[in-house]
Scaffold this active site. Structure first.
Site, PDB file in Angstrom:
ATOM      1  CG  HIS A 316      -1.930  -1.253   1.165  1.00  0.00           C
ATOM      2  ND1 HIS A 316      -2.260  -1.854   2.273  1.00  0.00           N
ATOM      3  CD2 HIS A 316      -3.021  -1.266   0.411  1.00  0.00           C
ATOM      4  CE1 HIS A 316      -3.189  -2.605   2.063  1.00  0.00           C
ATOM      5  NE2 HIS A 316      -3.642  -2.378   0.957  1.00  0.00           N
ATOM      6  CB  CYS A 401      -2.435  -1.503   8.928  1.00  0.00           C
ATOM      7  SG  CYS A 401      -1.080  -1.376   7.760  1.00  0.00           S
TER       8      CYS A 401
END
Length: 407
Positions: A316, A401
């Site tokens: 990501h 996250c």
């Protein structure tokens, strides 16, 4: 597995079970009252007939909800069906026996036969009420209250039972220690609380390995919650619990729809600029839909500007870069495709050092895996809260996250 304390779960489940049982009981009495020509005598008789069943159903719903019944919608439905059937069966049996009837097969057959009549009304009322309302009530009690001005909320989600099966794409799979992961998650949550963040738990998803990475399921733009559509099919079900929580918190919501895909880990907000990583999980349609959402009135008065960024070296975008409170973007050369996309840009000495969570204007959260980067950030005048996240880093996770901040 670390979880919300049992006392809290029991309280929340008991409140939802009590309201469900009362509503079902009242609806049943009203249906019989109306169906019998508004005969007041029916109310007293029906109240006594369904009393035991209502009480037993309440107890069963309380236990079912407290011990995982709200983890998935279908579990909630099963708990409702079982509680309604068992509660009505035992309650009606007690009514028959206390009336002087010996418990025989004939009596039990008569009890079962009531599910074609009066008990069918109670059964349907309780199951429908529980399926539609119970999870919201449960979450409401756990959450405590709706967001208020100045309240800072952090959404988190318990690690799944199968966390070790989480996907890895850019690094070799390494053995996970589930007990250590649970301990590190708990310390992470405690760190948020210690910095005056109200922690709200999204319903656990025990069978969704990557669900602990709650950041990927929703992105906050002020009070607007943009529910994503994860780019990996095995993560699509993760948004269900997030939607429940966002709804319960009273936040306005928008969604990324098929064929668009967008992972929250690909979205980095720096002031009014929104960097979106274009890599394996977020596609062009997802970026287009996000632009449209942020250009609509529901996104508020902030003139968001979406900038798509190529991301190929990491899972990501926020595995490659994050930003300090002053807007300085942190990155490591092994992870960033093109540093020229970002300004101002500061190179950090460790890959994990590029990951920060902003907790306040001068406070950030970082991983203990980046001691030299921590020292660098501290030299810039920031206070750094340090947490151990080794087990989540084995799954390409980082400090960003594991939570979604609502400010």
């Amino acid at each position: 597995m670390i979880s919300t304390p049992l006392s809290r779960r029991l309280l929340a489940s008991a409140v939802s079970a009590a309201l469900t049982a009362v509503i079902a009981h009242v609806v049943t009495l009203l249906v019989l009252f109306v169906g019998n020509g508004f005969d007041a005598g029916v109310l007293a008789a029906a109240n006594g007939f369904f009393g035991f069943g209502t009480l037993i159903s309440f107890l069963l719903l309380t236990l079912g909800g407290a011990f995982g019944g709200f983890a998935r919608w279908w579990l909630t439905l099963i708990v409702g069906v079982v509680a309604a059937f068992v509660g009505a069966t035992i309650g009606t049996t007690l009514v028959f026996v206390l009336a002087g009837n010996p418990f025989t097969a004939t009596v039990f057959g008569g009890v079962i036969a009531t599910f074609a009549g009066v008990n069918l009304i109670f059964f349907v009322a309780l199951v429908v009420t529980y399926a539609l309302l119970a999870r919201r009530i449960y979450l409401s009690v756990l959450a405590g209250r709706r967001p208020a001005a100045g309240r800072r909320i952090a959404l988190v989600r318990l690690p799944a039972d199968n966390l070790s099966q989480g996907a890895v794409t850019h690094q070799e799979r390494v053995l996970i220690d589930p007990a250590l992961a649970d301990s590190q998650w708990s310390d992470y949550v405690d760190a948020l609380r210690a910095e005056n963040w109200d922690v709200v738990e999204v319903p656990a998803a025990p069978d969704l390995a990557d669900s602990v990475f709650v950041e990927d399921a929703v992105v906050m733009f002020g009070d607007l919650a943009v529910v994503t559509r994860p780019g990996s099919d095995h993560r699509l079900d993760e948004v269900d619990g997030v939607i429940q929580t966002v709804t319960q918190l009273g936040l306005p919501m928008a969604r990324i729809e098929e064929p668009g895909t967008l992972d929250g880990g690909d979205v980095l907000k720096v002031g009014e600029r929104v960097y979106v990583g274009r890599g394996g999980r977020t596609n062009a349609e997802g970026v287009r839909q996000l632009r449209a959402i942020l250009a609509s009135p529901k996104s508020g008065s902030t003139p968001w500007r979406v900038v798509a960024v190529p991301t190929s070296k990491v899972l990501h975008l926020k595995s490659a870069v994050t930003a300090l409170p002053d807007g300085t973007i942190l990155g490591h050369p092994d992870a960033v495709d093109d540093p020229r996309m970002f300004s101002p840009y500061l190179e950090v000495p460790e890959p994990e050092g590029a990951h920060v969570v902003i907790l306040d204007d001068d406070v950030v959260l970082m991983s203990a895996s980046a001691p030299r980067s921590i020292a660098l950030i501290e030299s810039l005048g920031y206070r750094v809260v340090v947490v151990e996240l080794s087990e989540f880093e084995k799954l390409e996770g980082c400090v960003t996250c594991l939570s979604v901040r609502v400010r």
